[in-house]
Design a protein around this motif. Structure first.
Motif, PDB file in Angstrom:
ATOM      1  N   TRP A   1       0.903  -5.868  -1.614  1.00  0.00           N
ATOM      2  CA  TRP A   1      -0.419  -5.356  -1.245  1.00  0.00           C
ATOM      3  C   TRP A   1      -1.280  -4.971  -2.452  1.00  0.00           C
ATOM      4  CZ3 TRP A   1      -3.306  -6.200   2.669  1.00  0.00           C
ATOM      5  CH2 TRP A   1      -4.437  -5.437   2.888  1.00  0.00           C
ATOM      6  N   PRO A   2      -0.763  -4.246  -3.440  1.00  0.00           N
ATOM      7  CA  PRO A   2      -1.603  -3.895  -4.594  1.00  0.00           C
ATOM      8  C   PRO A   2      -2.186  -5.128  -5.290  1.00  0.00           C
ATOM      9  CG  PRO A   2       0.370  -2.584  -4.606  1.00  0.00           C
ATOM     10  CD  PRO A   2       0.550  -3.634  -3.537  1.00  0.00           C
ATOM     11  N   THR A   3      -1.417  -6.182  -5.409  1.00  0.00           N
ATOM     12  CA  THR A   3      -1.893  -7.410  -6.055  1.00  0.00           C
ATOM     13  C   THR A   3      -2.940  -8.095  -5.189  1.00  0.00           C
ATOM     14  OG1 THR A   3       0.261  -7.689  -7.114  1.00  0.00           O
ATOM     15  CG2 THR A   3      -1.163  -9.621  -7.006  1.00  0.00           C
ATOM     16  N   MET A   4      -2.715  -8.100  -3.897  1.00  0.00           N
ATOM     17  CA  MET A   4      -3.649  -8.776  -2.996  1.00  0.00           C
ATOM     18  C   MET A   4      -4.998  -8.063  -2.904  1.00  0.00           C
ATOM     19  SD  MET A   4      -2.012 -11.432  -1.989  1.00  0.00           S
ATOM     20  CE  MET A   4      -2.931 -11.995  -0.590  1.00  0.00           C
ATOM     21  N   THR A   5      -5.026  -6.768  -3.126  1.00  0.00           N
ATOM     22  CA  THR A   5      -6.261  -6.005  -2.973  1.00  0.00           C
ATOM     23  C   THR A   5      -6.890  -5.616  -4.309  1.00  0.00           C
ATOM     24  OG1 THR A   5      -5.003  -3.948  -2.788  1.00  0.00           O
ATOM     25  CG2 THR A   5      -5.568  -5.093  -0.742  1.00  0.00           C
ATOM     26  N   ALA A   6      -6.303  -6.037  -5.417  1.00  0.00           N
ATOM     27  CA  ALA A   6      -6.817  -5.679  -6.736  1.00  0.00           C
ATOM     28  C   ALA A   6      -8.069  -6.487  -7.070  1.00  0.00           C
ATOM     29  CB  ALA A   6      -5.736  -5.930  -7.799  1.00  0.00           C
ATOM     30  N   GLN A   7      -8.849  -5.952  -7.971  1.00  0.00           N
ATOM     31  CA  GLN A   7     -10.037  -6.665  -8.463  1.00  0.00           C
ATOM     32  C   GLN A   7      -9.609  -7.836  -9.333  1.00  0.00           C
ATOM     33  OE1 GLN A   7     -13.256  -5.894  -7.708  1.00  0.00           O
ATOM     34  NE2 GLN A   7     -12.496  -4.325  -6.336  1.00  0.00           N
TER      35      GLN A   7
ATOM     36  N   GLN B   1       5.490  -6.686   2.222  1.00  0.00           N
ATOM     37  CA  GLN B   1       4.043  -6.473   2.296  1.00  0.00           C
ATOM     38  C   GLN B   1       3.603  -5.328   1.402  1.00  0.00           C
ATOM     39  OE1 GLN B   1       3.563  -5.973   6.522  1.00  0.00           O
ATOM     40  NE2 GLN B   1       3.057  -8.122   6.847  1.00  0.00           N
TER      41      GLN B   1
ATOM     42  N   GLY C   1      -6.756 -12.835  -9.771  1.00  0.00           N
ATOM     43  CA  GLY C   1      -5.322 -12.962  -9.516  1.00  0.00           C
ATOM     44  C   GLY C   1      -4.660 -13.940 -10.464  1.00  0.00           C
TER      45      GLY C   1
END
Length: 70
Positions: A60-66, A56, A69
């Motif tokens: 997490w950084p990829t999932m919450t990045a602007q 996780q 994706g």
């Protein structure tokens, strides 16, 4: 103790995994583990939780990045 658990699984697999091997790799006695309430299920659960948390944290950084994706 979790590294000893992972090492035991890597060397012996699921079928030959024992708490005695974890205790030996940790440098403590099996009886000490039992007195502390540590069972094979406890160390395996802790290993799975640790691996899940690491996974996780990695995504997490990829999932919450602007962005999209893509």
């Amino acid at each position: 103790m979790l590294s000893a658990t992972a090492q035991g699984l890597a060397e012996h697999g699921w079928h030959d995994f024992t708490l005695e091997r974890v205790a030996d790799a940790s440098g403590i006695s099996r009886v000490t583990l039992y007195r502390r309430g540590i069972t094979g299920d406890v160390v395996l659960d802790a290993l799975v939780v640790g691996a899940t948390q690491a996974w996780q944290a990695a995504i997490w950084p990829t999932m919450t990045a602007q962005g999209s994706g893509g």
